[in-house]
Scaffold this motif. Structure first.
Motif, PDB file in Angstrom:
ATOM      1  N   MET A   1       0.803  -1.199   0.000  1.00  0.00           N
ATOM      2  CA  MET A   1       0.000   0.000   0.000  1.00  0.00           C
ATOM      3  C   MET A   1       0.852   1.271   0.000  1.00  0.00           C
ATOM      4  N   ARG A   2       2.090   1.147   0.426  1.00  0.00           N
ATOM      5  CA  ARG A   2       2.951   2.329   0.427  1.00  0.00           C
ATOM      6  C   ARG A   2       3.220   2.827  -0.987  1.00  0.00           C
ATOM      7  N   VAL A   3       3.298   1.909  -1.931  1.00  0.00           N
ATOM      8  CA  VAL A   3       3.523   2.311  -3.320  1.00  0.00           C
ATOM      9  C   VAL A   3       2.312   3.092  -3.828  1.00  0.00           C
ATOM     10  N   LEU A   4       1.129   2.650  -3.479  1.00  0.00           N
ATOM     11  CA  LEU A   4      -0.087   3.356  -3.889  1.00  0.00           C
ATOM     12  C   LEU A   4      -0.166   4.735  -3.228  1.00  0.00           C
ATOM     13  N   ALA A   5       0.220   4.815  -1.961  1.00  0.00           N
ATOM     14  CA  ALA A   5       0.251   6.107  -1.271  1.00  0.00           C
ATOM     15  C   ALA A   5       1.256   7.043  -1.935  1.00  0.00           C
ATOM     16  N   LEU A   6       2.384   6.517  -2.349  1.00  0.00           N
ATOM     17  CA  LEU A   6       3.385   7.323  -3.047  1.00  0.00           C
ATOM     18  C   LEU A   6       2.843   7.802  -4.389  1.00  0.00           C
ATOM     19  N   ALA A   7       2.116   6.941  -5.085  1.00  0.00           N
ATOM     20  CA  ALA A   7       1.520   7.324  -6.365  1.00  0.00           C
ATOM     21  C   ALA A   7       0.485   8.434  -6.174  1.00  0.00           C
ATOM     22  N   VAL A   8      -0.312   8.354  -5.122  1.00  0.00           N
ATOM     23  CA  VAL A   8      -1.294   9.407  -4.829  1.00  0.00           C
ATOM     24  C   VAL A   8      -0.576  10.721  -4.548  1.00  0.00           C
ATOM     25  N   ASN A   9       0.528  10.661  -3.782  1.00  0.00           N
ATOM     26  CA  ASN A   9       1.313  11.868  -3.495  1.00  0.00           C
ATOM     27  C   ASN A   9       1.856  12.493  -4.778  1.00  0.00           C
ATOM     28  N   TRP A  10       2.414  11.669  -5.650  1.00  0.00           N
ATOM     29  CA  TRP A  10       2.971  12.174  -6.908  1.00  0.00           C
ATOM     30  C   TRP A  10       1.886  12.800  -7.780  1.00  0.00           C
ATOM     31  N   PHE A  11       0.764  12.113  -7.906  1.00  0.00           N
ATOM     32  CA  PHE A  11      -0.329  12.610  -8.732  1.00  0.00           C
ATOM     33  C   PHE A  11      -0.846  13.950  -8.213  1.00  0.00           C
ATOM     34  N   ALA A  12      -1.034  14.040  -6.893  1.00  0.00           N
ATOM     35  CA  ALA A  12      -1.514  15.285  -6.303  1.00  0.00           C
ATOM     36  C   ALA A  12      -0.482  16.401  -6.476  1.00  0.00           C
ATOM     37  N   SER A  13       0.777  16.078  -6.332  1.00  0.00           N
ATOM     38  CA  SER A  13       1.832  17.082  -6.498  1.00  0.00           C
ATOM     39  C   SER A  13       1.879  17.598  -7.930  1.00  0.00           C
ATOM     40  N   ILE A  75      -6.334  23.695  -2.526  1.00  0.00           N
ATOM     41  CA  ILE A  75      -6.593  23.266  -1.143  1.00  0.00           C
ATOM     42  C   ILE A  75      -7.334  21.934  -1.121  1.00  0.00           C
ATOM     43  N   LEU A  76      -8.340  21.770  -1.985  1.00  0.00           N
ATOM     44  CA  LEU A  76      -9.103  20.521  -2.015  1.00  0.00           C
ATOM     45  C   LEU A  76      -8.229  19.332  -2.425  1.00  0.00           C
ATOM     46  N   ILE A  77      -7.338  19.543  -3.387  1.00  0.00           N
ATOM     47  CA  ILE A  77      -6.419  18.471  -3.783  1.00  0.00           C
ATOM     48  C   ILE A  77      -5.547  18.072  -2.607  1.00  0.00           C
ATOM     49  N   ASP A  78      -5.076  19.057  -1.858  1.00  0.00           N
ATOM     50  CA  ASP A  78      -4.230  18.780  -0.704  1.00  0.00           C
ATOM     51  C   ASP A  78      -4.992  18.005   0.376  1.00  0.00           C
ATOM     52  N   VAL A  79      -6.238  18.383   0.622  1.00  0.00           N
ATOM     53  CA  VAL A  79      -7.055  17.694   1.629  1.00  0.00           C
ATOM     54  C   VAL A  79      -7.341  16.259   1.201  1.00  0.00           C
ATOM     55  N   VAL A  80      -7.744  16.076  -0.052  1.00  0.00           N
ATOM     56  CA  VAL A  80      -8.042  14.727  -0.547  1.00  0.00           C
ATOM     57  C   VAL A  80      -6.782  13.864  -0.533  1.00  0.00           C
ATOM     58  N   GLN A  81      -5.659  14.442  -0.911  1.00  0.00           N
ATOM     59  CA  GLN A  81      -4.389  13.711  -0.870  1.00  0.00           C
ATOM     60  C   GLN A  81      -4.088  13.240   0.556  1.00  0.00           C
ATOM     61  N   SER A  82      -4.227  14.120   1.502  1.00  0.00           N
ATOM     62  CA  SER A  82      -3.940  13.774   2.890  1.00  0.00           C
ATOM     63  C   SER A  82      -4.849  12.652   3.388  1.00  0.00           C
ATOM     64  N   ILE A  83      -6.132  12.745   3.090  1.00  0.00           N
ATOM     65  CA  ILE A  83      -7.087  11.711   3.522  1.00  0.00           C
ATOM     66  C   ILE A  83      -6.771  10.376   2.865  1.00  0.00           C
ATOM     67  N   LEU A  84      -6.545  10.378   1.546  1.00  0.00           N
ATOM     68  CA  LEU A  84      -6.263   9.123   0.841  1.00  0.00           C
ATOM     69  C   LEU A  84      -4.986   8.471   1.319  1.00  0.00           C
ATOM     70  N   VAL A  85      -3.942   9.260   1.510  1.00  0.00           N
ATOM     71  CA  VAL A  85      -2.664   8.691   1.967  1.00  0.00           C
ATOM     72  C   VAL A  85      -2.805   8.095   3.357  1.00  0.00           C
ATOM     73  N   ARG A  86      -3.486   8.782   4.237  1.00  0.00           N
ATOM     74  CA  ARG A  86      -3.686   8.248   5.606  1.00  0.00           C
ATOM     75  C   ARG A  86      -4.493   6.959   5.562  1.00  0.00           C
ATOM     76  N   MET A  87      -5.532   6.919   4.709  1.00  0.00           N
ATOM     77  CA  MET A  87      -6.333   5.698   4.602  1.00  0.00           C
ATOM     78  C   MET A  87      -5.503   4.547   4.038  1.00  0.00           C
ATOM     79  N   LEU A  88      -4.662   4.834   3.056  1.00  0.00           N
ATOM     80  CA  LEU A  88      -3.845   3.788   2.452  1.00  0.00           C
ATOM     81  C   LEU A  88      -2.781   3.276   3.416  1.00  0.00           C
ATOM     82  N   LEU A  89      -2.235   4.150   4.224  1.00  0.00           N
ATOM     83  CA  LEU A  89      -1.190   3.720   5.156  1.00  0.00           C
ATOM     84  C   LEU A  89      -1.745   2.984   6.361  1.00  0.00           C
ATOM     85  N   ILE A  90      -3.018   3.194   6.658  1.00  0.00           N
ATOM     86  CA  ILE A  90      -3.639   2.475   7.786  1.00  0.00           C
ATOM     87  C   ILE A  90      -3.851   1.007   7.420  1.00  0.00           C
ATOM     88  N   PHE A  91      -4.235   0.764   6.186  1.00  0.00           N
ATOM     89  CA  PHE A  91      -4.544  -0.622   5.780  1.00  0.00           C
ATOM     90  C   PHE A  91      -3.328  -1.350   5.317  1.00  0.00           C
TER      91      PHE A  91
END
Length: 91
Positions: A1-13, A75-91
């Motif tokens: 899941m860390r790879v997916l979280a990294l992909a979400v970070n890159w996409f949002a950036s 701002i919305l992209i940043d919020v969604v990124q933060s939520i998605l990354v936290r959800m991905l790292l929890i699982f």
């Protein structure tokens, strides 16, 4: 899941960077047929699906002639990124 979280970070950036460049270029691009105009058109194509719905909602408010939709999208992209990354790292 860390790879997916990294992909979400890159996409949002990348989206945030595209929004910043779009905002800056909107002040300077005059000719849509120049190289800068074509780059700006590409950025519009990428970012407009995110910005247009926000602009539609913001049209109901008196914002003093300032288009805040790009800033709110950022701002919305940043919020969604933060939520998605936290959800991905929890699982």
């Amino acid at each position: 899941m860390r790879v997916l979280a990294l992909a979400v970070n890159w996409f949002a950036s990348i989206l945030e960077l595209a929004l910043i460049i779009r905002a800056i270029m909107s002040w300077f691009v005059g000719n849509p047929y120049s190289t800068a105009g074509k780059i700006y058109g590409m950025l519009l194509t990428i970012t407009e699906p995110i910005v247009a719905p926000i602009r539609g909602m913001m049209s109901k408010f008196n914002t003093g002639g300032i288009d805040w939709s790009v800033f709110i999208a950022f701002i919305l992209i940043d919020v969604v990124q933060s939520i998605l990354v936290r959800m991905l790292l929890i699982f």
